[in-house]
Structures are given as structure tokens and as C-alpha cells.
Design a protein around this motif. Structure first.
Motif, PDB file in Angstrom:
ATOM      1  N   GLU A 110     -15.603  -1.667  41.926  1.00 39.42           N
ATOM      2  CA  GLU A 110     -16.241  -1.008  40.786  1.00 39.42           C
ATOM      3  C   GLU A 110     -15.659  -1.488  39.458  1.00 39.42           C
ATOM      4  O   GLU A 110     -15.453  -0.722  38.524  1.00 39.42           O
ATOM      5  CB  GLU A 110     -16.102   0.514  40.889  1.00 39.42           C
ATOM      6  N   TRP A 111     -15.389  -2.788  39.347  1.00 37.60           N
ATOM      7  CA  TRP A 111     -14.758  -3.298  38.133  1.00 37.60           C
ATOM      8  C   TRP A 111     -15.655  -3.159  36.907  1.00 37.60           C
ATOM      9  O   TRP A 111     -15.167  -2.948  35.799  1.00 37.60           O
ATOM     10  CB  TRP A 111     -14.337  -4.749  38.311  1.00 37.60           C
ATOM     11  N   ARG A 112     -16.964  -3.246  37.113  1.00 31.88           N
ATOM     12  CA  ARG A 112     -17.874  -3.109  35.972  1.00 31.88           C
ATOM     13  C   ARG A 112     -17.817  -1.684  35.408  1.00 31.88           C
ATOM     14  O   ARG A 112     -17.788  -1.492  34.185  1.00 31.88           O
ATOM     15  CB  ARG A 112     -19.307  -3.465  36.377  1.00 31.88           C
ATOM     16  N   GLN A 113     -17.794  -0.697  36.306  1.00 33.79           N
ATOM     17  CA  GLN A 113     -17.714   0.682  35.851  1.00 33.79           C
ATOM     18  C   GLN A 113     -16.395   0.947  35.142  1.00 33.79           C
ATOM     19  O   GLN A 113     -16.343   1.614  34.103  1.00 33.79           O
ATOM     20  CB  GLN A 113     -17.869   1.645  37.032  1.00 33.79           C
ATOM     21  N   LYS A 114     -15.317   0.403  35.687  1.00 28.54           N
ATOM     22  CA  LYS A 114     -14.012   0.586  35.061  1.00 28.54           C
ATOM     23  C   LYS A 114     -13.962  -0.073  33.688  1.00 28.54           C
ATOM     24  O   LYS A 114     -13.358   0.458  32.749  1.00 28.54           O
ATOM     25  CB  LYS A 114     -12.916   0.021  35.964  1.00 28.54           C
ATOM     26  N   ASN A 116     -16.523  -0.518  31.677  1.00 32.67           N
ATOM     27  CA  ASN A 116     -17.304   0.329  30.769  1.00 32.67           C
ATOM     28  C   ASN A 116     -16.542   1.593  30.395  1.00 32.67           C
ATOM     29  O   ASN A 116     -16.646   2.090  29.263  1.00 32.67           O
ATOM     30  CB  ASN A 116     -18.652   0.690  31.409  1.00 32.67           C
ATOM     31  N   ASN A 117     -15.763   2.132  31.340  1.00 31.45           N
ATOM     32  CA  ASN A 117     -14.930   3.300  31.025  1.00 31.45           C
ATOM     33  C   ASN A 117     -13.916   2.959  29.941  1.00 31.45           C
ATOM     34  O   ASN A 117     -13.643   3.761  29.049  1.00 31.45           O
ATOM     35  CB  ASN A 117     -14.195   3.784  32.280  1.00 31.45           C
TER      36      ASN A 117
END
Length: 256
Positions: A110-114, A116-117
Motif C-alpha cells: 500500500e505504498w501509494r496510500q501511504k 498520499n497520507n
């Protein structure tokens, strides 16, 4: 003693890194020990001429560690390369020409979500990233620490339920700009107490240097207490130290 021509550097890289780490540890060079202990490595043969093998060594380290030495990558590379070359005397046919340090390539879950966080400010952590000459290489609960003594003291404070910050970054702007990183800051009953853990293997400051580092807080009325690492060698000892720090806060509060 004659050299063994069958010995090849390429077969002994793990031993080379381990021995280098021990030598750096004996010098108190925490930064280089952390890099070697956390590195993945590969070695390339760049040239083979007249019986001489010339190599380039690649060290890849976790991104959290790379970010903490990013202001002195070349300095780290040169120090490790110099140390490694000292150990190559038993390899007369091999020459280590260069060494480079880079981050480990890893996508992670989930690197993309992280990412964006991070953009929106979630989970941002500036803790423990100021002193690249003495980087914290231990992580607990997503926080950085330099020694097991600090970890034990951290756990002791958690048990007491008091608000505190391990390795926070303080900045003083203006003409006398300065950034410091006290070991712990405890807040209770309107009192701000800085706690420094002294005397372990990674705190190599003299008392004068330690005093100078925290002077900017002391001049603003912050109370500073110093405890010895030997007082936090077990969790029981650390618990007692933490309780003593709360007693210090109560004394400061009652004296106002």
C-alpha cells in the motif's frame, strides 16, 4: 607468511562488512555501524587486467536510514571505503576502487496510500533525524532510539501514563539558528522537563558538549535532568528512574 592466491574478495564480503562494523564500533562511530549492519550489498568486477581485479561495492540501506545521512553520503562512503581497504591486505590481487550507498528499492504494501497520507500530513514524523553523526538506529512503536537504555526508559514512561516525547526536534530561528534533539521531553502539571540519558556507548559527548547542546532550552526556563545509562540497564531500573523524574517535576511545581 605467503599470501594465498586462491583467496578472493568477492567470496568474503560479508566478513569484510562485519569486521569493518566491529572496527567502527570500537571507535564509537555509530553512524557507520548502523549503515553496515542494515545494508544489503552487491559487488561488481569493473576491470580485470594483468592479474589485478578491480571492484565496485554497492551498499543499499533502508530509506529511513538513508534519509538521516543524506547530508553526508560522500563522507560515509569515503570512511567505509577507507576502512575496507585496510582489510584488503590479504587480497593482493583484488582492489576495491569505489563504494556507493543508496536506498533499498522497495515498493512495500500500500505504498501509494501511504504516500498520499504523507502528502496530507498523516503519520508525519520528524523525530530523531537531526544528528546525522549519531543517528538513532533502533525503532520501537515507529519511533527512533539510539540505545536500549533509551528504549527501557521509553517503556517506563509509557507505563506511567505521562505525556512525553522521545527524541523530539527543537529549532531556534533567527541569526543564531540551531537545531537540537533532547533524548526525552516530559510534560506534567505545567512543567516541561528534559531528560538526557548519558554514558551509554552511543553518547560520546563531553559534559561541556552536552551542556552546550541543551543551553538554548535551559535559557528559556526548561528544567534539564541527566540520568546515567547504567541506571536504565533493566526495565526495573528504568521504571525507578521514570518515577524519580516525576518526583522531580512535583518538586519543581511545588517550588513555584
Amino acid at each position: 607468511m605467503t599470501s594465498n592466491p586462491s583467496r578472493r574478495l568477492i567470496n568474503d564480503i560479508e566478513a569484510l562488512l562485519a569486521t569493518s562494523a566491529r572496527l567502527f564500533a570500537s571507535e564509537g562511530s555509530v553512524r557507520e555501524v548502523a549503515l553496515l549492519a542494515n545494508a544489503e550489498y552487491s559487488i561488481n568486477l569493473c576491470e580485470e587486467q594483468y592479474g589485478q581485479n578491480t571492484y565496485h561495492l554497492y551498499l543499499q540501506v533502508p530509506d529511513w536510514l538513508y534519509s538521516q545521512i543524506s547530508d553526508d553520503i560522500e563522507g560515509c562512503e569515503n570512511l567505509i571505503l577507507e576502512k575496507a581497504r585496510i582489510l584488503l591486505k590479504p587480497y593482493p590481487d583484488d582492489y576495491l576502487a569505489s563504494l556507493s550507498i543508496s536506498p533499498i528499492l522497495s515498493a512495500g504494501e500500500e505504498w501509494r496510500q501511504k504516500a498520499n497520507n504523507w502528502v496530507t500530513g498523516k503519520g508525519v514524523n520528524n523525530q530523531g533525524r537531526v544528528r546525522s553523526d549519531n543517528i538513532p538506529s533502533i525503532t520501537v512503536d515507529g519511533l527512533f532510539f539510539r540505545s536500549q537504555n533509551e528504549v527501557l526508559f521509553y517503556k517506563a514512561l509509557k507505563l506511567l501514563g505521562v505525556p512525553f516525547a522521545p527524541l523530539p526536534v527543537f529549532i531556534r530561528g533567527g541569526e543564531k539558528y540551531k537545531r537540537i534533539e533532547p533524548d526525552f521531553v516530559i510534560v506534567k502539571n505545567g512543567v516541561l522537563l528534559v531528560v538526557e540519558v548519558d554514558g551509554d556507548t552511543v553518547h560520546n559527548e563531553t559534559p561541556a558538549e552536552a551542556h552546550d547542546r541543551t543551553t538554548m532550552l535551559a535559557h528559556e526556563g526548561v528544567h534539564i535532568e541527566r540520568i546515567r545509562a547504567s541506571e536504565c540497564q533493566t526495565q526495573e531500573q528504568a521504571n525507578a528512574c521514570a518515577k524519580r523524574m516525576l518526583q522531580v517535576i512535583e518538586k519543581i511545581k511545588s517550588s513555584r
